[in-house]
Design a protein around this motif. Structure first.
Motif, PDB file in Angstrom:
ATOM      1  N   GLY A 246      13.608  15.461   1.038  1.00  0.00           N
ATOM      2  CA  GLY A 246      14.629  16.476   1.379  1.00  0.00           C
ATOM      3  C   GLY A 246      15.828  15.732   1.943  1.00  0.00           C
ATOM      4  N   ARG A 247      15.944  14.583   1.284  1.00  0.00           N
ATOM      5  CA  ARG A 247      17.368  13.575   1.598  1.00  0.00           C
ATOM      6  C   ARG A 247      17.908  13.594   0.629  1.00  0.00           C
ATOM      7  NH1 ARG A 247      13.793  13.671   5.426  1.00  0.00           N
ATOM      8  NH2 ARG A 247      13.793  12.268   7.255  1.00  0.00           N
ATOM      9  N   ILE A 248      18.050  14.530  -0.088  1.00  0.00           N
ATOM     10  CA  ILE A 248      18.767  14.213  -1.579  1.00  0.00           C
ATOM     11  C   ILE A 248      20.332  14.628  -1.311  1.00  0.00           C
ATOM     12  CG2 ILE A 248      18.389  16.539  -2.600  1.00  0.00           C
ATOM     13  CD1 ILE A 248      17.935  15.084  -5.157  1.00  0.00           C
ATOM     14  N   GLY A 249      20.673  15.456  -0.603  1.00  0.00           N
ATOM     15  CA  GLY A 249      22.175  15.732  -0.014  1.00  0.00           C
ATOM     16  C   GLY A 249      22.735  16.042  -1.604  1.00  0.00           C
ATOM     17  N   ALA A 250      23.941  15.525  -1.586  1.00  0.00           N
ATOM     18  CA  ALA A 250      24.921  15.933  -2.843  1.00  0.00           C
ATOM     19  C   ALA A 250      24.380  15.592  -3.724  1.00  0.00           C
ATOM     20  CB  ALA A 250      26.157  15.433  -2.393  1.00  0.00           C
ATOM     21  N   ALA A 251      23.322  14.740  -3.952  1.00  0.00           N
ATOM     22  CA  ALA A 251      22.870  14.076  -5.074  1.00  0.00           C
ATOM     23  C   ALA A 251      21.972  15.118  -5.861  1.00  0.00           C
ATOM     24  CB  ALA A 251      21.829  12.816  -5.004  1.00  0.00           C
ATOM     25  N   GLN A 252      21.699  16.242  -5.328  1.00  0.00           N
ATOM     26  CA  GLN A 252      21.062  17.343  -5.896  1.00  0.00           C
ATOM     27  C   GLN A 252      21.504  17.572  -7.198  1.00  0.00           C
ATOM     28  OE1 GLN A 252      18.472  19.141  -4.234  1.00  0.00           O
ATOM     29  NE2 GLN A 252      18.089  20.533  -6.007  1.00  0.00           N
ATOM     30  N   ALA A 253      22.786  17.537  -7.346  1.00  0.00           N
ATOM     31  CA  ALA A 253      23.455  18.038  -8.605  1.00  0.00           C
ATOM     32  C   ALA A 253      23.016  17.227  -9.846  1.00  0.00           C
ATOM     33  CB  ALA A 253      24.839  17.949  -8.589  1.00  0.00           C
ATOM     34  N   MET A 254      22.384  16.030  -9.623  1.00  0.00           N
ATOM     35  CA  MET A 254      21.804  14.928 -10.746  1.00  0.00           C
ATOM     36  C   MET A 254      20.609  15.461 -11.046  1.00  0.00           C
ATOM     37  SD  MET A 254      23.701  11.274  -9.272  1.00  0.00           S
ATOM     38  CE  MET A 254      23.473  10.605 -10.823  1.00  0.00           C
ATOM     39  N   LEU A 255      19.931  16.308 -10.480  1.00  0.00           N
ATOM     40  CA  LEU A 255      18.479  16.479 -10.547  1.00  0.00           C
ATOM     41  C   LEU A 255      18.432  16.992 -12.199  1.00  0.00           C
ATOM     42  CD1 LEU A 255      16.821  18.118  -7.641  1.00  0.00           C
ATOM     43  CD2 LEU A 255      16.277  16.140  -8.759  1.00  0.00           C
TER      44      LEU A 255
ATOM     45  N   LYS B  25       0.732  -1.366  -0.104  1.00  0.00           N
ATOM     46  CA  LYS B  25       0.007   0.013  -0.089  1.00  0.00           C
ATOM     47  C   LYS B  25       0.727   1.299  -0.179  1.00  0.00           C
ATOM     48  CE  LYS B  25      -3.825  -2.116   2.273  1.00  0.00           C
ATOM     49  NZ  LYS B  25      -5.096  -2.012   3.488  1.00  0.00           N
ATOM     50  N   VAL B  26       2.028   1.218   0.694  1.00  0.00           N
ATOM     51  CA  VAL B  26       2.928   2.287   0.685  1.00  0.00           C
ATOM     52  C   VAL B  26       3.226   2.635  -0.796  1.00  0.00           C
ATOM     53  CG1 VAL B  26       5.266   3.195   1.611  1.00  0.00           C
ATOM     54  CG2 VAL B  26       3.529   2.145   3.073  1.00  0.00           C
ATOM     55  N   ILE B  27       3.824   1.337  -1.497  1.00  0.00           N
ATOM     56  CA  ILE B  27       4.436   1.499  -2.837  1.00  0.00           C
ATOM     57  C   ILE B  27       3.252   2.181  -3.526  1.00  0.00           C
ATOM     58  CG2 ILE B  27       5.249   0.350  -4.841  1.00  0.00           C
ATOM     59  CD1 ILE B  27       6.722  -1.548  -3.004  1.00  0.00           C
ATOM     60  N   ASP B  28       1.927   1.841  -3.562  1.00  0.00           N
ATOM     61  CA  ASP B  28       0.794   2.268  -4.434  1.00  0.00           C
ATOM     62  C   ASP B  28       0.745   3.672  -3.904  1.00  0.00           C
ATOM     63  OD1 ASP B  28       0.565  -0.082  -5.398  1.00  0.00           O
ATOM     64  OD2 ASP B  28      -1.127  -0.843  -4.123  1.00  0.00           O
ATOM     65  N   ALA B  29       0.907   3.904  -2.989  1.00  0.00           N
ATOM     66  CA  ALA B  29       0.600   5.564  -2.564  1.00  0.00           C
ATOM     67  C   ALA B  29       1.859   6.386  -3.175  1.00  0.00           C
ATOM     68  CB  ALA B  29       0.487   5.728  -0.941  1.00  0.00           C
ATOM     69  N   LEU B  30       2.886   5.773  -3.080  1.00  0.00           N
ATOM     70  CA  LEU B  30       4.011   6.896  -3.674  1.00  0.00           C
ATOM     71  C   LEU B  30       3.911   6.801  -5.206  1.00  0.00           C
ATOM     72  CD1 LEU B  30       7.004   5.067  -1.687  1.00  0.00           C
ATOM     73  CD2 LEU B  30       6.408   7.496  -1.714  1.00  0.00           C
ATOM     74  N   ARG B  31       3.551   5.871  -5.755  1.00  0.00           N
ATOM     75  CA  ARG B  31       3.008   5.822  -7.375  1.00  0.00           C
ATOM     76  C   ARG B  31       2.191   6.775  -7.424  1.00  0.00           C
ATOM     77  NH1 ARG B  31       4.465  -0.548  -8.202  1.00  0.00           N
ATOM     78  NH2 ARG B  31       6.733  -0.152  -8.839  1.00  0.00           N
TER      79      ARG B  31
ATOM     80  N   GLU C 112      13.092  11.802  -7.723  1.00  0.00           N
ATOM     81  CA  GLU C 112      12.012  12.820  -7.421  1.00  0.00           C
ATOM     82  C   GLU C 112      11.749  12.400  -5.868  1.00  0.00           C
ATOM     83  OE1 GLU C 112       9.025  15.318  -7.252  1.00  0.00           O
ATOM     84  OE2 GLU C 112      10.533  15.406  -8.315  1.00  0.00           O
ATOM     85  N   TYR C 113      11.741  11.018  -5.328  1.00  0.00           N
ATOM     86  CA  TYR C 113      11.296  10.631  -4.095  1.00  0.00           C
ATOM     87  C   TYR C 113      12.174  11.289  -3.162  1.00  0.00           C
ATOM     88  CZ  TYR C 113       7.953   7.705  -6.610  1.00  0.00           C
ATOM     89  OH  TYR C 113       7.249   7.391  -7.378  1.00  0.00           O
TER      90      TYR C 113
ATOM     91  N   ALA D 236      10.424   4.710   0.984  1.00  0.00           N
ATOM     92  CA  ALA D 236       9.712   5.988   0.731  1.00  0.00           C
ATOM     93  C   ALA D 236      10.177   7.220   0.297  1.00  0.00           C
ATOM     94  CB  ALA D 236       9.113   6.436   2.274  1.00  0.00           C
ATOM     95  N   HIS D 237      11.574   7.060   0.779  1.00  0.00           N
ATOM     96  CA  HIS D 237      12.751   8.233   0.407  1.00  0.00           C
ATOM     97  C   HIS D 237      13.533   8.061  -1.183  1.00  0.00           C
ATOM     98  CE1 HIS D 237      12.088  10.929   3.645  1.00  0.00           C
ATOM     99  NE2 HIS D 237      12.511   9.603   4.341  1.00  0.00           N
ATOM    100  N   LEU D 238      13.590   6.576  -1.281  1.00  0.00           N
ATOM    101  CA  LEU D 238      14.347   6.158  -2.526  1.00  0.00           C
ATOM    102  C   LEU D 238      13.299   6.110  -3.786  1.00  0.00           C
ATOM    103  CD1 LEU D 238      16.891   3.577  -1.455  1.00  0.00           C
ATOM    104  CD2 LEU D 238      17.197   6.289  -1.817  1.00  0.00           C
ATOM    105  N   GLY D 239      12.175   5.540  -3.383  1.00  0.00           N
ATOM    106  CA  GLY D 239      11.092   5.411  -4.576  1.00  0.00           C
ATOM    107  C   GLY D 239      10.833   3.791  -4.827  1.00  0.00           C
ATOM    108  N   PRO D 240       9.649   3.369  -5.266  1.00  0.00           N
ATOM    109  CA  PRO D 240       9.539   2.205  -5.753  1.00  0.00           C
ATOM    110  C   PRO D 240      10.335   1.705  -6.917  1.00  0.00           C
ATOM    111  CG  PRO D 240       7.403   3.317  -5.767  1.00  0.00           C
ATOM    112  CD  PRO D 240       8.290   4.383  -5.510  1.00  0.00           C
TER     113      PRO D 240
END
Length: 281
Positions: A170-179, A48-54, A164-165, A266-270
């Motif tokens: 707000g846990r993207i850290g240094a990976a922000q540069a890859m957005l 259900k969490v995965i469905d909600a994220l999607r 995106e997740y 929840a932060h990494l995504g399905p």
């Protein structure tokens, strides 16, 4: 009377219940808020969490309440522990360490709270090493040393379908540069200096997963290592990744496929997948 050290962690360690029970590891649950329903993460249905994220539903996470740590520590003391080593997700990702330290001040036996500066099975393997040392009769200093050594030498390789997740949470850290990466380019991530960091951009899912396996094999370097493949929701990939690693890492000590904690998922995504390489000794 010899010291009896209790080992406590949080649910981001992704430890299977059978492993936590085997080594008498206490696991305090990080909390999840989905659609106004706020509870310990292990009380949510993963599907259900995965469905909600999607579906784009709002989902947030919170550290355990200090009271949850307090009662876990009290139970350990009541069971005969003379000290506690409490090992947790990076303080740069969560306030869980702060909650543990607040609770530790209220307990009558010494509680040593460690910021692992990592998460997932890098944390999980460190916790198991600490528990093994405790079971062998080690004092608190040696239990802490066992955990810190594994935290420092373990590596996380993480595949996500999208950043995106992480951005939402707000846990993207240094990976922000890859957005802004093109849809067909898949990001590979790691954990560095206690936060999520970019590792590589690879075209297509299969190439990205193959690259992740190559990096994990290279990291093992011929040394004995525990390796875990972590998934958030079943896919067609995790078992094949496990088989490839078993073929290519002959010095592997232990391998397992585990479910990511719901909070991490929840932060990494399905569809997120990870490989943890944790040298032994």
């Amino acid at each position: 009377m010899p010291a009896r050290i209790a080992v406590i962690t949080d649910s981001s360690s992704c430890l299977p219940d059978i492993v936590a029970a085997r080594w008498a590891i206490g696991v305090v649950q990080i909390q999840l808020n989905l659609g106004g329903h706020f509870d310990d993460e292990n009380r949510f249905d993963r599907g259900k969490v995965i469905d909600a994220l999607r579906a784009g539903e709002v989902l947030t996470t919170s550290p355990p309440d200090p009271g949850a740590f307090f009662w876990t520590y009290q139970e350990a003391a009541a069971a005969g522990a003379t000290a506690i080593v409490s090992i947790h997700i990076s303080g740069r990702m969560s306030d869980t360490v702060r909650a543990a330290r607040d609770a530790a001040q209220q307990v009558r036996i010494p509680v040593h709270v460690l910021d692992s500066r990592t998460t997932g099975m890098s944390l999980g393997f460190a916790v198991v090493s600490a528990a093994r040392a405790a079971a062998a009769g080690a004092d608190a200093a040696r239990v802490i040393e066992a955990a810190e050594r594994r935290c420092l030498t373990s590596t996380e390789f993480i595949y996500v379908d999208t950043l995106e997740y992480l951005r939402r949470g707000g846990r993207i850290g240094a990976a922000q540069a890859m957005l802004g990466t093109a849809f067909s380019i898949k990001p590979l991530l790691t954990v560095k200096d206690g936060e999520v960091a970019p590792l590589a951009r690879v075209p297509g899912t299969r190439r990205a997963l193959a690259k992740m396996v190559d990096l994990a094999v290279k990291k093992s370097g011929g040394f004995r290592a525990d390796i875990a493949v972590t998934r958030f929701g079943a896919s067609d990939h995790e078992l094949e990744i496990g088989r490839q690693i078993e073929r290519r890492v002959p010095a592997m000590a232990e391998s397992m496929v585990v479910e990511a904690s719901t909070v991490i998922g929840a932060h990494l995504g399905p569809g997120a997948l990870g490989i943890t390489v944790s040298p032994v000794g």
